[in-house]
Design a protein around this motif. Structure first.
Motif, PDB file in Angstrom:
ATOM      1  N   SER A 174       0.831  -1.207   0.000  1.00  0.00           N
ATOM      2  CA  SER A 174       0.000   0.000   0.000  1.00  0.00           C
ATOM      3  C   SER A 174       0.864   1.255   0.000  1.00  0.00           C
ATOM      4  CB  SER A 174      -0.925   0.019   1.215  1.00  0.00           C
ATOM      5  OG  SER A 174      -0.181   0.166   2.412  1.00  0.00           O
ATOM      6  N   VAL A 175       0.268   2.320  -0.531  1.00  0.00           N
ATOM      7  CA  VAL A 175       0.864   3.651  -0.498  1.00  0.00           C
ATOM      8  C   VAL A 175      -0.243   4.578  -0.005  1.00  0.00           C
ATOM      9  CG1 VAL A 175       2.006   5.475  -1.803  1.00  0.00           C
ATOM     10  CG2 VAL A 175       2.356   3.078  -2.457  1.00  0.00           C
ATOM     11  N   ASP A 176      -0.151   4.977   1.262  1.00  0.00           N
ATOM     12  CA  ASP A 176      -1.179   5.795   1.895  1.00  0.00           C
ATOM     13  C   ASP A 176      -0.815   7.273   1.763  1.00  0.00           C
ATOM     14  OD1 ASP A 176      -3.116   7.005   3.437  1.00  0.00           O
ATOM     15  OD2 ASP A 176      -2.626   5.926   5.279  1.00  0.00           O
ATOM     16  N   ILE A 177      -1.603   7.996   0.949  1.00  0.00           N
ATOM     17  CA  ILE A 177      -1.326   9.415   0.685  1.00  0.00           C
ATOM     18  C   ILE A 177      -2.335  10.339   1.370  1.00  0.00           C
ATOM     19  CG2 ILE A 177      -0.186   8.919  -1.510  1.00  0.00           C
ATOM     20  CD1 ILE A 177      -2.788   9.797  -2.920  1.00  0.00           C
ATOM     21  N   ALA A 178      -3.248   9.775   2.156  1.00  0.00           N
ATOM     22  CA  ALA A 178      -4.351  10.560   2.740  1.00  0.00           C
ATOM     23  C   ALA A 178      -3.860  11.759   3.540  1.00  0.00           C
ATOM     24  CB  ALA A 178      -5.225   9.666   3.609  1.00  0.00           C
ATOM     25  N   GLU A 179      -2.893  11.566   4.404  1.00  0.00           N
ATOM     26  CA  GLU A 179      -2.401  12.668   5.233  1.00  0.00           C
ATOM     27  C   GLU A 179      -1.630  13.691   4.392  1.00  0.00           C
ATOM     28  OE1 GLU A 179       0.329  13.306   9.217  1.00  0.00           O
ATOM     29  OE2 GLU A 179      -0.376  11.289   8.730  1.00  0.00           O
ATOM     30  N   ALA A 180      -0.864  13.216   3.442  1.00  0.00           N
ATOM     31  CA  ALA A 180      -0.050  14.110   2.606  1.00  0.00           C
ATOM     32  C   ALA A 180      -0.913  14.995   1.716  1.00  0.00           C
ATOM     33  CB  ALA A 180       0.911  13.286   1.760  1.00  0.00           C
ATOM     34  N   GLU A 181      -2.045  14.474   1.252  1.00  0.00           N
ATOM     35  CA  GLU A 181      -2.928  15.258   0.378  1.00  0.00           C
ATOM     36  C   GLU A 181      -3.469  16.504   1.069  1.00  0.00           C
ATOM     37  OE1 GLU A 181      -5.156  12.402  -2.755  1.00  0.00           O
ATOM     38  OE2 GLU A 181      -5.653  12.022  -0.654  1.00  0.00           O
ATOM     39  N   LYS A 182      -3.557  16.492   2.399  1.00  0.00           N
ATOM     40  CA  LYS A 182      -4.104  17.613   3.162  1.00  0.00           C
ATOM     41  C   LYS A 182      -3.065  18.676   3.491  1.00  0.00           C
ATOM     42  CE  LYS A 182      -7.201  14.344   5.392  1.00  0.00           C
ATOM     43  NZ  LYS A 182      -7.423  13.580   6.618  1.00  0.00           N
ATOM     44  N   MET A 183      -1.821  18.429   3.144  1.00  0.00           N
ATOM     45  CA  MET A 183      -0.739  19.348   3.494  1.00  0.00           C
ATOM     46  C   MET A 183      -0.858  20.646   2.682  1.00  0.00           C
ATOM     47  SD  MET A 183       1.310  17.700   5.717  1.00  0.00           S
ATOM     48  CE  MET A 183       2.832  18.577   5.533  1.00  0.00           C
ATOM     49  N   PRO A 184      -0.425  21.776   3.245  1.00  0.00           N
ATOM     50  CA  PRO A 184      -0.496  23.049   2.531  1.00  0.00           C
ATOM     51  C   PRO A 184       0.324  23.035   1.247  1.00  0.00           C
ATOM     52  CG  PRO A 184       0.343  23.354   4.785  1.00  0.00           C
ATOM     53  CD  PRO A 184       0.172  21.897   4.569  1.00  0.00           C
TER      54      PRO A 184
END
Length: 142
Positions: free
Chosen positions: A53-63
């Motif tokens: 898996s590659v979890d990008i959920a938190e990174a997508e919310k970054m400024p």
């Protein structure tokens, strides 16, 4: 013995050296046209493994983050390193299903600034199941 008309065996006057040595040279990364975005790659630190898996959920919310690409959310054509190699030798731009070497790209982060890219890339969680690395050509062929 130096041959006239050849650089072999002859001193070569390098006009670019002073700027390079003094830190005054300009590189493509020094250019910043208005609206230019930056990109940072998230790479595998495993030589051979199953990409779980590659979890990008938190990174997508970054400024500043504009997009994050993985094999799951993009459809890039496979990369052909050498034009005359057969299509079977092409490799995915972003690792699909497995990583094949240390540095294999598993995600690409696009953001407004370089630092925003790096910050977001650090938030991406990559889960890789380690597989045995094959270093012997005969074993790899088998």
């Amino acid at each position: 013995m130096a041959v006239a008309g050849s650089i072999l065996g002859n001193s070569v006057l390098r006009r670019e050296d002073p700027e390079l040595l003094e830190g005054a040279a300009k590189y493509v990364d020094d250019l910043a046209p208005v609206g230019t975005l930056s990109i940072t790659f998230v790479r595998s630190n495993i030589a051979h493994g199953k990409l779980l898996s590659v979890d990008i959920a938190e990174a997508e919310k970054m400024p500043g983050v504009k997009a994050i690409y993985t094999a799951d959310n993009s459809d890039f054509a496979d990369f052909q390193a050498v034009g005359f190699f057969p299509a079977s030798m092409n490799r995915p731009v972003l690792a699909k299903g497995k990583v094949r070497f240390v540095g294999d790209i598993v995600a690409a982060v696009v953001a407004e600034t370089r630092s925003q890219c790096v910050d977001a890339a650090e938030r991406i969680q990559v889960d890789i199941e380690i597989l045995p690395a094959v270093t012997d050509p005969e074993a790899a062929f088998a």
